[in-house]
Scaffold this active site. Structure first.
Site, short mmCIF file in Angstrom:
data_model
loop_
_atom_site.label_atom_id
_atom_site.label_comp_id
_atom_site.label_asym_id
_atom_site.label_seq_id
_atom_site.Cartn_x
_atom_site.Cartn_y
_atom_site.Cartn_z
N TRP A 1 0.84 -1.19 0.00
CA TRP A 1 0.00 0.00 0.00
C TRP A 1 0.88 1.25 0.00
O TRP A 1 1.85 1.34 0.74
CB TRP A 1 -0.91 0.00 1.24
CG TRP A 1 -1.69 1.28 1.38
CD1 TRP A 1 -2.83 1.62 0.73
CD2 TRP A 1 -1.34 2.41 2.19
NE1 TRP A 1 -3.23 2.89 1.09
CE2 TRP A 1 -2.33 3.40 1.99
CE3 TRP A 1 -0.30 2.69 3.07
CZ2 TRP A 1 -2.31 4.63 2.63
CZ3 TRP A 1 -0.27 3.92 3.71
CH2 TRP A 1 -1.28 4.88 3.49
N ASP B 1 -16.35 12.50 -1.43
CA ASP B 1 -15.75 11.25 -0.99
C ASP B 1 -16.51 10.70 0.23
O ASP B 1 -17.67 11.04 0.48
CB ASP B 1 -14.26 11.46 -0.68
CG ASP B 1 -13.43 10.20 -0.88
OD1 ASP B 1 -13.42 9.35 0.03
OD2 ASP B 1 -12.80 10.06 -1.94
N ARG C 1 -9.74 -2.15 8.73
CA ARG C 1 -10.37 -0.83 8.62
C ARG C 1 -11.79 -0.87 9.21
O ARG C 1 -12.70 -0.24 8.71
CB ARG C 1 -10.41 -0.34 7.18
CG ARG C 1 -10.53 1.19 7.06
CD ARG C 1 -10.60 1.66 5.63
NE ARG C 1 -10.66 3.11 5.54
CZ ARG C 1 -11.62 3.78 4.92
NH1 ARG C 1 -12.60 3.15 4.31
NH2 ARG C 1 -11.61 5.10 4.88
N LYS D 1 -16.29 6.86 -7.90
CA LYS D 1 -15.07 6.21 -7.42
C LYS D 1 -15.49 5.00 -6.61
O LYS D 1 -16.05 5.11 -5.54
CB LYS D 1 -14.25 7.18 -6.56
CG LYS D 1 -12.94 6.59 -6.06
CD LYS D 1 -12.12 7.61 -5.30
CE LYS D 1 -10.79 7.03 -4.83
NZ LYS D 1 -9.98 8.05 -4.12
N ASP E 1 -14.56 2.06 -4.44
CA ASP E 1 -13.43 1.72 -3.57
C ASP E 1 -13.59 0.32 -2.98
O ASP E 1 -14.70 -0.23 -2.90
CB ASP E 1 -13.31 2.76 -2.45
CG ASP E 1 -11.87 2.95 -1.98
OD1 ASP E 1 -11.01 2.11 -2.29
OD2 ASP E 1 -11.62 3.96 -1.30
N MET E 2 -12.50 -0.26 -2.53
CA MET E 2 -12.49 -1.56 -1.86
C MET E 2 -11.28 -1.57 -0.93
O MET E 2 -10.15 -1.73 -1.36
CB MET E 2 -12.39 -2.68 -2.90
CG MET E 2 -12.65 -4.07 -2.36
SD MET E 2 -11.22 -4.88 -1.61
CE MET E 2 -10.29 -5.39 -3.03
N ASN E 3 -11.53 -1.39 0.37
CA ASN E 3 -10.46 -1.04 1.30
C ASN E 3 -10.00 -2.15 2.24
O ASN E 3 -9.50 -1.86 3.32
CB ASN E 3 -10.88 0.19 2.12
CG ASN E 3 -10.60 1.48 1.37
OD1 ASN E 3 -9.52 1.67 0.82
ND2 ASN E 3 -11.57 2.36 1.32
N CYS F 1 -10.83 1.56 -7.37
CA CYS F 1 -9.87 1.90 -6.32
C CYS F 1 -9.86 0.77 -5.31
O CYS F 1 -10.90 0.18 -5.02
CB CYS F 1 -10.25 3.22 -5.65
SG CYS F 1 -9.21 3.68 -4.24
N ASP G 1 -2.80 5.58 -3.14
CA ASP G 1 -3.15 6.55 -2.11
C ASP G 1 -1.99 7.49 -1.79
O ASP G 1 -2.18 8.51 -1.13
CB ASP G 1 -3.56 5.82 -0.82
CG ASP G 1 -5.00 5.34 -0.87
OD1 ASP G 1 -5.74 5.73 -1.78
OD2 ASP G 1 -5.39 4.55 0.01
#
Length: 729
Positions: free
Chosen positions: A199, A366, A443, A476, A478-480, A526, A548
């Protein structure tokens, strides 16, 4: 016809103007690899397949004592019948055996390229763009068919490969390993190159000589990952940016993958890529078919740069799809670094006012707009607008943004669920989990089980409602986090190891449905930045948030490494505040702009607090970016100086007609009394005169390429210059 079948010698020749690929059916049974490389008219297989008895290499054919599968260069090898090298596949039958014997049965050659239902893949728009060969092999004892798919493009130095298994028998089998392709080379005098990282430090370049045994990259994280990109290349020892042979592979897949290279005692090299066999089993019942992801195979005799330009053209024009495929992208402002979760509608309006004044074209909201999402500890899954923050909803904010002449964009994270959410309280079994085991958080969130049809349906309908609720032009996605406790409450015991792949099939169904319903939305993928930057995602979303890490210096390596496979138009790149929040570095605004301008330019900073000089700088750079944006997005890339090799970095983009080019130069750390620097440009027409930044004198292209463009000595750290090269009329 770019695929020829020589019935007498049992040889297939796949070719176009520049490359050839030869396969021979040996002993009427075994597809053997003869050659892949620069175009040749024909070859003599007897000079290539030279058989020699080797101790401890079993003899497969009783009438041919020198023949052994252990030394045969194969197209799709098995284990257990005499070949002791890494197999391309492995099946387990109902009696527990993993021994199979697939032999040639038939083949089909046809124009065009088939579509694989449910999987992303390269495509054609006209049948005459490519030709396809399907070699069908059969294990008659099991009643299983194996199809080897090959497609060669006529105007691209590209071959695609994949396989499918068909259960034509009466009993189920288990697929334990399924590579999308395998190929054997006759020597091991190669370097291998791949992209590694983590990351905020994605896709750094590593090049090493091959060694005996196995070298491998892989992901078992449920995503293609920050750690390894699904790409690997073999390079001749003399290969550089401009010279030497390069064989590059990229997998059109966003989940667990493996790329392996094995050098055997006789100095042959086996290269394969496909789904990671670790923790993978697929139950194939009678009448069912399993299709592998597709591998993209690129050959270049013009070094790494030639490979990159072929990948760029392929991904840009025959993997990416939709109305944005051939369009430049709007310059955006993302509010995240300016506000994080702590925003109000008035604060967002103030930012959008400032953005419009600078010439920014897209305002992106966001994380933090939904549920009780005031931090990252709750509300994923509760996709309802927080009216305390946005009293007029998404539509009210979007309408305001539009009055400023900008488009509106939105951040979402549809694949995740927070334990502290109404959705989780209603459906605790909707996440990936194993009954009775701890549910590991990352997270503060869990992963929705997209192997389940009902969960996928919920995601599709939920986000259909959201995207219809306001004039949204950009999303956007995302996949965190990566996957843990990979199991599904819906799958039976024998199918639990299908979960990770079924997840990807579910995700692709979701993306296919939503992008078809909302073709006017520009989707950017993302995963904590570049944790899922792969051709599979680009098939649905034509750009990816590259990292990021927005520090200009770190981004040089990230964007340089990414460019080995992926074109600039697929990369999101933002200018952020300093000191940079990843590394604490202060870099000038000009350099931050110049790094981001080498891709899709965006901003992620508190622009309403800019000084007057900073505003002037941003307006100037945005104006200049509009001059060069077409070049950056659709020009041919030539890398000039590597950030991995010194304090200077440079690359350039050249228009297809060679009438214009733009050169980016970056100095990281200055040195006292430095030597003179000349950038030897590439890709220009040697017989055309060019001016730099519209200033005399003019130079012929051959002078700029062979002698170089003089760069003024820069006496400051973190400096940059952009040179616009234009042909004289």
């Amino acid at each position: 016809m770019p695929i020829e079948w020589n019935e007498q010698d049992k040889i297939f020749h796949l070719y176009n103007q520049r490359i050839s690929y030869f396969i021979q059916i040996v002993h009427g049974k075994y597809p053997a690899h003869l050659y892949w490389g620069s175009r040749v008219q024909a070859l003599q297989p007897a000079s290539i397949l030279i058989y020699k008895s080797r101790a401890f290499s079993p003899t497969t054919e009783p009438g041919d004592p020198k023949f052994s599968l252990d030394t045969l260069p194969q197209e799709y090898p098995a284990f257990g019948n005499g070949d002791f090298r890494l197999p391309a596949y492995q099946l387990r039958t109902r009696d527990g055996s993993t021994i199979t014997e697939f032999t040639y049965d038939s083949h089909e050659i046809f124009p065009g390229k088939p579509h694989f239902e449910g999987l992303p893949a390269a495509y054609v728009e006209e049948e005459n763009e490519a030709d396809t060969l399907v070699i069908t092999m059969v294990d008659s004892m099991l009643g299983i068919g194996l199809n080897l798919h090959y497609t060669i493009y006529r105007d691209l130095d590209v071959i695609t490969r994949s396989v499918s298994f068909e259960n034509l028998g009466s009993h189920q089998v288990e697929i334990h390993k399924c590579m999308s392709m395998s190929i054997d080379f006759r020597h091991s005098n190669w370097d291998w190159l791949h992209l590694h990282g983590t990351w905020a430090r994605e896709r750094h370049i590593e090049r090493q000589p091959l060694h005996h045994g196995t070298q491998m990259i892989s992901s078992a994280r449920g995503a293609s990952s920050h750690q390894h990109n699904p790409f690997v290349a073999l390079l001749s020892k003399n290969a550089s940016e401009d010279h030497g042979e390069v064989f590059g592979l990229s997998l059109v897949y966003s989940g667990n993958f493996e790329a392996s290279i094995e050098v055997d005692p006789f100095e042959t090299t086996r290269l394969a890529i496909g789904i990671n066999p670790f923790d993978f089993i697929w139950v194939l019942k009678p009448g069912e078919t399993f299709q592998s992801p597709e591998a993209l195979m690129v050959f270049s005799k013009e070094g790494i740069g030639g490979m990159s330009r072929t990948f760029h053209r392929l991904l840009r024009t025959r993997v990416c799809r939709g109305i944005y495929r051939d369009k430049t992208r709007p310059i955006l402002l993302n509010n995240w670094e300016a506000t994080r979760f702590n925003f109000t509608e008035e604060k967002l309006k103030k930012l959008s006012d400032a953005a419009a004044d600078l010439g920014i074209e897209l305002f992106v909201l966001d994380d933090g707009w939904f549920g009780r999402r005031n931090n990252d500890k709750s509300s994923l899954g509760d996709w309802v607008v927080n009216r305390k923050k946005l009293p007029h909803g998404l539509k009210g904010l979007a309408n305001y943004v539009q009055t400023k002449g900008m488009q509106f964009g939105l951040w979402v994270e549809p694949e995740m669920i927070s334990p502290d959410s109404d959705l989780y309280r209603r459906h605790p079994d909707w996440c990936l989990h194993v009954k009775g085991r701890n549910r590991t958080l990352s997270r503060n969130q869990l992963v929705l089980d997209l192997s389940r049809e009902d969960v996928c349906d919920w995601v599709i309908e939920t986000f259909t409602t959201i995207f219809n609720s306001a004039p949204i032009n950009y999303v956007k996605w995302d996949m965190n986090r990566n996957m843990t406790e990979v199991g599904s409450a819906e799958l039976p015991r024998e199918r639990q190891k299908e979960t990770a792949h079924r997840y990807m099939l579910g995700l692709y169904r979701i993306l296919g449905t939503l992008t078809k319903r909302f073709p006017e939305i520009l989707f950017e993928s993302c995963s904590g930045g570049g944790g899922r930057f792969d051709p599979g995602m680009l098939y649905y979303m034509p750009q990816t948030w590259t990292s990021d890490d927005t520090d200009a210096v770190e981004r040089l390596k990230i964007q340089y490494g990414t460019s080995l496979v992926y074109p600039a138009v697929t990369m999101g790149a933002h200018v952020s505040d300093v000191p940079n929040h990843q590394v604490g570095r202060n870099t000038p605004l000009k350099m931050r702009c110049h790094v981001a301008m080498a891709a899709n330019l965006g901003f992620e900073m508190n622009i309403d607090k800019l000084s007057k000089d900073e505003r002037v700088t941003i307006k100037r750079e945005i104006k200049f970016y509009h001059q060069i944006q077409e070049l950056v997005c659709f020009g041919d890339l030539y890398r000039l100086l590597s950030p991995f090799e010194g304090m200077d970095t440079a690359w350039m983009y050249v228009a297809p007609d060679q009438q214009q080019a733009v050169v980016f130069y970056y100095r990281i750390l200055a040195a006292p009394n430095p030597p003179l620097l000349r950038l030897k440009l590439r890709g220009l027409n040697p017989k055309v005169k060019y001016r730099t930044n519209n200033v005399a004198p003019a130079y012929f292209g051959d002078e700029l390429m062979k002698i170089g463009l003089a760069v003024t000595q820069i006496k400051k750290d973190f400096s940059s210059e952009i040179f616009l090269i234009q042909a004289m009329e």
